[in-house]
Structure formats: C-alpha cells, structure tokens
Design an enzyme around this catalytic site. Structure first.
Site, PDB file in Angstrom:
ATOM      1  N   ASP A 205       0.830  -1.204   0.000  1.00  0.00           N
ATOM      2  CA  ASP A 205       0.000   0.000   0.000  1.00  0.00           C
ATOM      3  C   ASP A 205       0.870   1.262   0.000  1.00  0.00           C
ATOM      4  O   ASP A 205       1.851   1.343   0.745  1.00  0.00           O
ATOM      5  CB  ASP A 205      -0.861  -0.029   1.281  1.00  0.00           C
ATOM      6  CG  ASP A 205      -1.925   1.053   1.299  1.00  0.00           C
ATOM      7  OD1 ASP A 205      -2.735   1.097   0.368  1.00  0.00           O
ATOM      8  OD2 ASP A 205      -1.943   1.848   2.264  1.00  0.00           O
ATOM      9  N   GLU A 250       1.633  -0.341  -5.013  1.00  0.00           N
ATOM     10  CA  GLU A 250       0.751   0.751  -5.410  1.00  0.00           C
ATOM     11  C   GLU A 250       1.625   2.003  -5.507  1.00  0.00           C
ATOM     12  O   GLU A 250       1.986   2.601  -4.490  1.00  0.00           O
ATOM     13  CB  GLU A 250      -0.349   0.960  -4.364  1.00  0.00           C
ATOM     14  CG  GLU A 250      -1.332   2.041  -4.788  1.00  0.00           C
ATOM     15  CD  GLU A 250      -2.105   2.684  -3.649  1.00  0.00           C
ATOM     16  OE1 GLU A 250      -3.158   3.274  -3.918  1.00  0.00           O
ATOM     17  OE2 GLU A 250      -1.660   2.608  -2.483  1.00  0.00           O
TER      18      GLU A 250
HETATM   19  C1  GLC Z   1      -4.139   3.208  -0.541  1.00  0.00           C
HETATM   20  C2  GLC Z   1      -5.379   2.344  -0.587  1.00  0.00           C
HETATM   21  C3  GLC Z   1      -6.555   3.160  -0.113  1.00  0.00           C
HETATM   22  C4  GLC Z   1      -6.293   3.629   1.301  1.00  0.00           C
HETATM   23  C5  GLC Z   1      -4.945   4.363   1.388  1.00  0.00           C
HETATM   24  C6  GLC Z   1      -4.524   4.554   2.802  1.00  0.00           C
HETATM   25  O1  GLC Z   1      -4.212   4.263  -1.437  1.00  0.00           O
HETATM   26  O2  GLC Z   1      -5.570   1.816  -1.878  1.00  0.00           O
HETATM   27  O3  GLC Z   1      -7.741   2.422  -0.181  1.00  0.00           O
HETATM   28  O4  GLC Z   1      -7.297   4.480   1.729  1.00  0.00           O
HETATM   29  O5  GLC Z   1      -3.902   3.646   0.754  1.00  0.00           O
HETATM   30  O6  GLC Z   1      -4.125   3.315   3.362  1.00  0.00           O
END
Ligand code: GLC
Ligand code: CA
Length: 560
Positions: A205, A250
C-alpha cells in the site's frame, strides 16, 4: 520458450483478482462477508481461471478507512473469522493453483494501534519514535493531502504533548517512521509472519509515502540512507523466506520514478507495479475514440526497460476512486464528460466512483473491448471482484464506497451474498439496472454469451499465450487513429491484437514485417485463418470490435 520461464516467474503470466473479504460472501449471515464464506467460493475463482488472489486488509481495524487503518498486523479481524480460517483459505486456494497475496499497509497504523496509543503518551515514551513528530507549527500542507474532502493538513496537533504528528492520509492514520530501525525490524517480522502462514507475496500500500522522508530529522535521514534500499531489503528478505514471493506496489508516480522503484535495470526493488499512467491514458483513449494517448503512454513506459524479474500490472478498476490525477485538467474534464458527468459520479475532484459497465453505458461491445485491451496489453492483468460479471456501483454510497458493494452471486435482492436482513448488510447493493436481478453469477455461469463466460475465455487465452503479457511489445503502424494494432512476440511466438476504439465499423490494413511467405493469422477466439499477402493484411472490425491473431509460420504445426 522454456516452460520454466512462465512457471518460475509466475507473476508475469498471472491474473490477479482482488477482494475485500467483508463484501465477498457471508457464511454465518451476520451481514458481513467472512473467511469461511470466501473459502467456499474458491472453486468459483478456480473456474474463472484467476491465479492470484489479492486480499484487501483483513486485519483488526476500527474500519474507518475500510480496514486500511490497522490495530494489529498479526491477526485477522474477528468479524471476518480467525487465523485458523485464514489458513483454510490459503490452503484451499493453493490446492486450486491460486496464490494468495495480502495487502501490506506499513505507511501508517490506526491511531488506535497500541504503538500509537503509547507513542502519544509522552515525548520520551519508547514508542514515540515509531511515528513522525514535529514541535513547531507546520507550514500549509493543504496541497499535499490525499483526501481533500476530509483533511486540510498532513500534520495533526496532538493535545497531550502539544506536538504534531505526520499523517499523509486521514488524521486517524499516523505515519510510521521507517528511519527507526525498530520499525523496520517489525515490518520484516510482519512479512515473515504472513509468509509463514502461507501468503505468497504482498500488495504494498502507498509505497511512495512509505519512502517519503518529510518530517524526518537530518540524523534520521542519514540513518535511513537511500529509502529505496529498504524496498530492496524487503524484496530480498521475502525472496529468502519464500523463494518466489512477490511485492506488487501501489505506486502512482511518473514512469521514470517507477523505474527506480523497480530497482532500476537490476530489478531488485518491487517485483510489480500498477500502471496508473497507462490506466489513465487508456480512459482518455476510450473517451476520445482515439488510440494515441494510450500508445503514447506505452511508448514512454517502454523507454524504461524492465529487468528480467520486473513486470507491470494493468488494471481498469480497483477499490479506490478511478483516479485521473495524472491527466491535465482539460484531459480530466474530457474523461469526466464521457464517463461521469454528474457530481455524484466524481470524487476528490480527481476521480470517478463508477465501475466500467456503467461508465460504458452498459454497451457490451465497448465493455468487452476494454477488457480485451486489459488482457492483451503487455503486463499482468488485475481485476477487482465483480468485474467479471459486469457489476455496477451504488452511487448513493459516499466516495470510494460506491464500488465496494457486495458480490452478486444470485438474482435475489441481497445478491445471495448473505441471508441477513437488508439493513444488516455491510453495504447496500445497487438497485438500478445493475442490481442482482440483472447482474449475477448464477445466471451467467452457464450462458456462453455472458460477460462471465467472456472474461473466462479472455483469461484462458491470455494464459495460453504468455507472449501477450510478457513478450516484446510493438505498435504496428497503420493510418487509422481510432484503431490500435499491436504485436507481442517472444522467440517464435507472436500474437497481433487489433482494437477499434470507435463505435462505427472500420476497415483495417497493416503490414507485418519479417514474416515468411505463407504465414497465416489464426483467430485466437475462433478458428478463422487469415492469409497475408507479403505480410500485408486487411480486415474489418465492428464498432468497438477486436481480434487477437496468432501469427503462424508455414510448417508450424504446434497445438495451442
Ligand atoms: C491506498 C489504498 C486506499 C487507502 C490508502 C490509505 O491508497 O488503496 O484504499 O485508503 O492507501 O491506506
Ligand atoms: Ca459473516
């Protein structure tokens, strides 16, 4: 192509499928999806043909950011089941040839995590340095917040000590301090714990935020060194513990920087990264009926060649807003106008809260063309649960929750998700043309013309032709901007894909270089065989039509 190429580097020819356990299947009818419910549905995933199950956060959480606010990294939220249930899920998935990856959320914890509760008690608490603090009034950071509807600063003043803590996301998600070796050790322990439980890798994440050193003291920065080294260390640790575990990051930043996150040419950083730029360009292309924005992105992406282990993950949809943050304001307005013109379809001023079928106004030709692209572009395709049956969203739900509605298994109003009373369900289902009555697994399962059968075929053919996701990609020149012709080749395997971005039919003409006389093109989804004249071929496509064509040299009698 050696068979071990695709099995050793399994992630390069994989199909990722993400779910939130709480919205997938409810086994005990309390209205909340759970791990035993998921375990019973693994056969469905096997039938669909996916190879990697990505579990969104399932850890104990006050659930203020749908589980991305964690209070215990070593457990399962009791609403979803137990660690024992998790082992059953992993075991069952493995038995069906499906690997399981877990969301690794290490940028921050919940403010209710015991570490933070300790940390905020006093400036000399042993956990104080697990988070990032400052003791002077912070500057204006309103342009840095991720959720502009809820936050106006990335610093929050904590009453007990009068200092401010860093939170790149919501204020109830304080950022961990990775310059602290104790925090880094703990992260290795978390990775070690879940791999020991059988997890095959992680979706990491918010990676750029983890490595971001805002608020670190000069000494902390020195101690941390190059933050990319931390990523490398996790990758190599995971490799030692699992042999072939992956990190899927991500990372929504420009390609040049993403190349660094892969570990550059060495490729010893993140194993895979989502292609946010390509995704946004794809929607711009769809909106304009013009393949050029997508081609431009892929060409730029290709100018940063990947190391042998690295791979892109492509997607049309995930659980968050469909972000358009990397488009220009004018381009974003074009995509909004085409796919989400109403204010309640947009979120954070930068994204859409709709799923693909509703954005395409339910036009099956256009929807299928978009998924054909997803599966034929270079990279590993990633699906968000429900995409395979063409689920819509519930716009009445606020923000990103609109696309996080329960999986629709049957035509009953609750979609067969749960037998709990409707007001007990974890989220309300769509009631429009995308309600369970119209969109559900049961009706589509044995219908050869359904979306589900279509996606199943895409998955099967994509798996059968690893050169698609993994081979050398090139755009084949031809004059029509509404059409994309691309080829992927690997040794003597080659597939050519043709996509029409326009609603009207087209006549497409192009020439393949270096093909022997007598080479034919075989339709991957049918048996039609097209002959070429000196590499030149002419074919017709319906509106939003597409073809996948295998290049078959004369004398090639391989069976596919
Ligand atoms: C990432 C996740 C999202 C979340 C954020 C904070 O962007 O995909 O859903 O709110 O991280 O953890
Ligand atoms: Ca339940």
């Amino acid at each position: 192509m050696r068979i071990t190429d695709t099995s050793d580097r399994w992630w390069k020819n994989a199909v990722v499928y993400s779910i939130d356990v709480e919205t997938f299947a409810d086994s005990n009818n309390d209205g909340i999806g759970d791990l035993p419910g998921l375990a019973q549905r693994i056969h469905y995933l096997a039938e669909l043909g996916i190879t990697v199950l990505w579990l969104m956060p399932f850890y104990p959480s006050p659930d203020r950011d749908d589980g991305y606010d964690i209070t215990d990294f070593y457990n399962v939220d009791p609403r979803l089941g137990t660690l024992g249930d998790m082992v059953e899920v992993i075991r069952t998935a493995h038995d069906r040839g499906i690997r399981v990856i877990a969301d690794l959320v290490i940028n921050h914890t919940s403010d209710e995590h015991p570490w933070f509760k300790e940390a905020r008690k006093s400036v000399d608490n042993p956990y104080r340095d697990w988070y990032v603090w400052r003791d002077t009034t912070p500057p204006d950071t309103s342009d840095k917040v991720v959720f502009p509807d809820a936050e106006d600063s990335i610093w929050e003043k904590d009453q007990t000590t009068g200092q401010w803590y860093l939170h790149n996301f919501y204020k109830f998600q304080p950022d961990l301090n990775i310059a602290n070796p104790k925090v880094r050790d703990e992260i290795f322990k978390i990775v070690g714990f879940w791999t020991q439980m059988g997890i095959d890798g992680f979706r990491v994440d918010a990676v750029p935020f983890i490595l971001e050193t805002t608020g670190y003291t000069a000494a902390e920065k020195r101690q941390l060194g190059d933050p990319q080294d931390f990523l490398r260390e996790i990758t190599s640790f995971l490799g030692r513990r699992t042999g072939d575990g992956i990190l899927l990051g991500e990372v929504n930043i420009p390609y040049k920087q993403q190349h660094t996150y892969f570990g550059g040419d060495r490729g010893d950083g993140l194993t895979m990264q989502f292609d946010f730029i390509g995704m946004q360009s794809l929607y711009l292309s769809l909106a304009r009926h013009d393949a050029r924005p997508l081609v431009k992105a892929l060409t730029q992406r290709g100018s940063f060649p990947l190391g042998p282990e690295s791979q892109w993950a492509n997607f049309l949809r995930n659980h968050d807003e469909l972000t358009l943050d990397k488009l220009t304001d004018k381009q974003r307005e074009e995509v909004f106008a085409a796919f989400g013109p109403e204010p309640d379809m947009q979120v954070f001023g930068r994204g859409l809260k709709r799923r693909v079928p509703s954005m395409m106004e339910g036009d099956p030709r256009r929807i299928r063309m978009a998924y054909s692209l997803l599966f034929s572009l270079p990279g590993t395709p990633s699906l968000f649960y429900g995409e395979e049956i063409g689920m819509g969203e519930n716009l009445a739900e606020s923000g990103r929750m609109a696309v996080r509605t329960p999986m629709q298994w049957t035509s009953e109003p609750d979609g067969g998700f749960s037998d709990a009373p409707p007001d007990k369900l974890v989220a309300p289902l769509p009631t429009d043309g995308f309600s369970p009555e119209h969109v559900n697994v049961a009706d589509q399962r044995s219908d050869p013309d359904s979306m589900l059968s279509f996606i199943r075929r895409l998955i099967f053919r994509y798996r059968q032709h690893p050169e698609l996701g993994w081979g050398t990609f090139e755009v084949v020149d031809q004059p029509d901007h509404a059409v994309l012709v691309h080829s992927s080749r690997w040794e003597d395997h080659r597939v050519v894909a043709v996509h029409n971005f326009d609603a009207g039919g087209r006549r497409v003409e192009f020439t393949l270089t270096d093909v022997e006389p007598g080479t034919t093109l075989v339709d991957v989804f049918g048996d039609e065989r097209l002959s070429m004249d000196d590499g030149r071929i002419e074919l017709t496509l319906d509106g939003y039509g597409f073809r996948w064509l295998r290049v078959q040299q004369p004398g090639d009698h391989r069976l596919w």
